[in-house]
Design a protein around this motif. Sequence first.
Motif, PDB file in Angstrom:
ATOM      1  N   ALA A  70       0.836  -1.200   0.000  1.00  0.00           N
ATOM      2  CA  ALA A  70       0.000   0.000   0.000  1.00  0.00           C
ATOM      3  C   ALA A  70       0.873   1.254   0.000  1.00  0.00           C
ATOM      4  CB  ALA A  70      -0.934  -0.010   1.204  1.00  0.00           C
ATOM      5  N   GLY A  71       1.928   1.246   0.828  1.00  0.00           N
ATOM      6  CA  GLY A  71       2.815   2.406   0.888  1.00  0.00           C
ATOM      7  C   GLY A  71       3.496   2.685  -0.432  1.00  0.00           C
ATOM      8  N   ALA A  72       3.835   1.644  -1.186  1.00  0.00           N
ATOM      9  CA  ALA A  72       4.525   1.821  -2.466  1.00  0.00           C
ATOM     10  C   ALA A  72       3.655   2.516  -3.493  1.00  0.00           C
ATOM     11  CB  ALA A  72       4.976   0.465  -3.001  1.00  0.00           C
ATOM     12  N   LEU A  73       2.358   2.545  -3.263  1.00  0.00           N
ATOM     13  CA  LEU A  73       1.446   3.211  -4.190  1.00  0.00           C
ATOM     14  C   LEU A  73       1.192   4.662  -3.799  1.00  0.00           C
ATOM     15  CD1 LEU A  73      -1.051   0.250  -4.568  1.00  0.00           C
ATOM     16  CD2 LEU A  73       0.321   1.223  -6.421  1.00  0.00           C
ATOM     17  N   PRO A  77       6.287   6.445   0.280  1.00  0.00           N
ATOM     18  CA  PRO A  77       6.232   5.008   0.545  1.00  0.00           C
ATOM     19  C   PRO A  77       6.646   4.623   1.962  1.00  0.00           C
ATOM     20  CG  PRO A  77       7.185   5.408  -1.609  1.00  0.00           C
ATOM     21  CD  PRO A  77       7.073   6.740  -0.937  1.00  0.00           C
ATOM     22  N   ALA A  78       7.761   5.155   2.459  1.00  0.00           N
ATOM     23  CA  ALA A  78       8.250   4.763   3.775  1.00  0.00           C
ATOM     24  C   ALA A  78       7.318   5.258   4.879  1.00  0.00           C
ATOM     25  CB  ALA A  78       9.664   5.294   3.990  1.00  0.00           C
ATOM     26  N   GLN A  83       3.152   4.069   9.085  1.00  0.00           N
ATOM     27  CA  GLN A  83       1.957   4.372   9.873  1.00  0.00           C
ATOM     28  C   GLN A  83       0.832   3.370   9.620  1.00  0.00           C
ATOM     29  OE1 GLN A  83       0.820   8.458  10.066  1.00  0.00           O
ATOM     30  NE2 GLN A  83      -0.360   8.048  11.917  1.00  0.00           N
ATOM     31  N   LEU A  84       0.711   2.876   8.403  1.00  0.00           N
ATOM     32  CA  LEU A  84      -0.299   1.855   8.142  1.00  0.00           C
ATOM     33  C   LEU A  84      -0.029   0.596   8.967  1.00  0.00           C
ATOM     34  CD1 LEU A  84      -0.793   2.156   4.279  1.00  0.00           C
ATOM     35  CD2 LEU A  84      -2.422   2.798   6.068  1.00  0.00           C
ATOM     36  N   ALA A  85       1.238   0.213   9.100  1.00  0.00           N
ATOM     37  CA  ALA A  85       1.584  -0.945   9.930  1.00  0.00           C
ATOM     38  C   ALA A  85       1.219  -0.683  11.387  1.00  0.00           C
ATOM     39  CB  ALA A  85       3.071  -1.256   9.793  1.00  0.00           C
ATOM     40  N   TRP A 143       0.123   8.252 -11.546  1.00  0.00           N
ATOM     41  CA  TRP A 143      -0.609   8.692 -10.356  1.00  0.00           C
ATOM     42  C   TRP A 143      -0.136   7.948  -9.118  1.00  0.00           C
ATOM     43  CZ3 TRP A 143      -4.154  12.625 -10.347  1.00  0.00           C
ATOM     44  CH2 TRP A 143      -4.590  13.086 -11.591  1.00  0.00           C
ATOM     45  N   ARG A 144      -0.196   8.642  -8.001  1.00  0.00           N
ATOM     46  CA  ARG A 144       0.103   8.050  -6.706  1.00  0.00           C
ATOM     47  C   ARG A 144      -0.914   8.576  -5.689  1.00  0.00           C
ATOM     48  NH1 ARG A 144       2.507   5.099  -9.241  1.00  0.00           N
ATOM     49  NH2 ARG A 144       4.695   4.476  -9.202  1.00  0.00           N
ATOM     50  N   VAL A 145      -1.161   7.758  -4.659  1.00  0.00           N
ATOM     51  CA  VAL A 145      -1.979   8.243  -3.538  1.00  0.00           C
ATOM     52  C   VAL A 145      -1.170   9.298  -2.796  1.00  0.00           C
ATOM     53  CG1 VAL A 145      -3.029   7.627  -1.321  1.00  0.00           C
ATOM     54  CG2 VAL A 145      -3.246   6.083  -3.296  1.00  0.00           C
ATOM     55  N   HIS A 146      -1.756  10.453  -2.601  1.00  0.00           N
ATOM     56  CA  HIS A 146      -1.081  11.489  -1.810  1.00  0.00           C
ATOM     57  C   HIS A 146      -1.238  11.123  -0.338  1.00  0.00           C
ATOM     58  CE1 HIS A 146       0.442  15.192  -0.288  1.00  0.00           C
ATOM     59  NE2 HIS A 146      -0.731  15.544   0.228  1.00  0.00           N
ATOM     60  N   TRP A 147      -0.119  10.730   0.278  1.00  0.00           N
ATOM     61  CA  TRP A 147      -0.194  10.191   1.641  1.00  0.00           C
ATOM     62  C   TRP A 147      -0.505  11.273   2.665  1.00  0.00           C
ATOM     63  CZ3 TRP A 147      -1.539   6.527   4.536  1.00  0.00           C
ATOM     64  CH2 TRP A 147      -1.215   6.538   5.893  1.00  0.00           C
ATOM     65  N   THR A 148      -1.526  10.994   3.452  1.00  0.00           N
ATOM     66  CA  THR A 148      -1.844  11.766   4.645  1.00  0.00           C
ATOM     67  C   THR A 148      -2.561  10.814   5.589  1.00  0.00           C
ATOM     68  OG1 THR A 148      -3.216  13.527   5.564  1.00  0.00           O
ATOM     69  CG2 THR A 148      -3.925  12.606   3.456  1.00  0.00           C
TER      70      THR A 148
END
Length: 543
Positions: A70-73, A77-78, A83-85, A143-148
């Motif tokens: 999920a982070g790689a998308l 990524p890191a 945080q997802l983990a 495209w990538r998910v903009h992480w927040t």
Amino acid sequence: MSPRTKRWILAVGCLLMVALVALGVVLVRPTDPLPAPAAAGSSAAPAPLPAADVADRFLAALARGATDSAGALTDDPAGAARQLAAVWRGLAPASVTAKRSGPVAPVGSTARAPFSISWTFGPQRVWGYDSTLPLAEVGLRDWRVHWTPALVHPKLTADRGLAVKAGETGQPAVLDRDGAPLLVWQQGGAGPVDPGVAPLLIGPMTRVAGTGGGGAGGWQVVLVDAAGAELETVGGNAGGEASRPVTATLSVPIQRAAQAAVESAALPARLVAIQPSTGDILAVAQNTAAGAEPQALNGLYPPGSMFKIATAVAALEAGAATIDTVLPCPGTAAIGPRTIPNDNRFELGDVPLRTAFARSCNTTFARLAADLPDDALSNAATQLGLNADFVVPGITTEAGSVKPAGSVAQRVENGIGQGTVQASPFGVALMTATVASGRALTPRLWRDVETTVSAGYRAPPRAVLDGVRTMMRAVVTGGTARALAGRGAVFGKTGTAQVGDGSTTHGWFTGYRGDLAFAVLVEGAESSGAAVTVSGAFLDAAR
């Protein structure tokens, strides 16, 4: 050749040479150059993913707990994976579903994808909500998910986490009829106080605790700081009225007595106990040898001589005999195409019907059945509840199946509980409870959740049941269940039933004492003796 001619030939040759060189240049260097060959070992770059595909892949990875994928998308990524983990560790879900709930809406180099997510922590413990996935264009149409952190939950930030708190862990989820806890709320749902009490009913009780009057127990999803301190409740059930325990009709002492009694048998043994005054199910027990399938409640078997209770009801109601009518009990009897023997071919001569019942004389009851109408036995069985059908929340019950006979031979076999007659331990216990109470019963497992009657019944007349009770008492005082004498006023009937090709025989006993009716089945016992022994152990412990 003149000098002038030589000069002309040389000039033409030079012109031809220039033309050929020019043509060669054109042929060797086309207007559109060919692509350069790929270097050895290289591969083409993957095609950019559309925004909708990136959103779907991110949600699928999140749902299965693949936090690195999920982070790689994302565009971080890191940070996203880390945080997802942490979210997964804090919530420890049993399962997660996350799906896009609408189309992706691009605006220039950004896009938004609405989605819904549900975290399941146990039975009836589901936390669901809607959120939005922000996306950003990176590079050329990629495209990538903009992480927040807020995309996981609107109140989640980089320095906060999520956790599940079981607010009522250890509080009762299911009580027995006397208020003793059977199940308590645990981190993952309702669990047994003692797994040895009613093991066959733990699953049904867990399900009803979550869907009936008891709600799902107190639990919350909380927002925590970096040190794990609670900041705010963001989901769950805080308890209160919805977390009241449900009350089962089971009795812990009677259930313990039933379980211990069947466990004392080496062969597969089953026992069901019902309260005649209420229809309450007091105990359901199977031993380890009987397996985990609830055959005590819905397994159908030939009841053997226990069905003589129904045959007696049919004969008494038809006026074919009274309990004092003297009838022959030969060792064998040829009735139509069937020759019926008594157990070990014992014979009593001419005896009152009550004696033939107490001693379980097959030849007497086969003759009675042969002379009755085709539907007499099925009608009697219906009056005793064997053809009734109920929907008891949490469990599946099957009382029995007794249909009108189509021939004299079938009436003869059905009259002694063989042929096409079938009943479960639950159905036989219901039959006996009906005899004891004198009225039709609705079996119940819950005080808070009602049983639905799909096919009801009406009990036999009182005078008929009075005669049957007298005969059932004689079974214990001077008949085939004399081993139970001395355990109070026990009424009963033994049964031995051949199954399959006749090489295997099951043993039965059904009876009642006071406000306790029950049925016992021991598979492969070859006689009713093992069922009588289990019944004695049960009655001794259930005092």
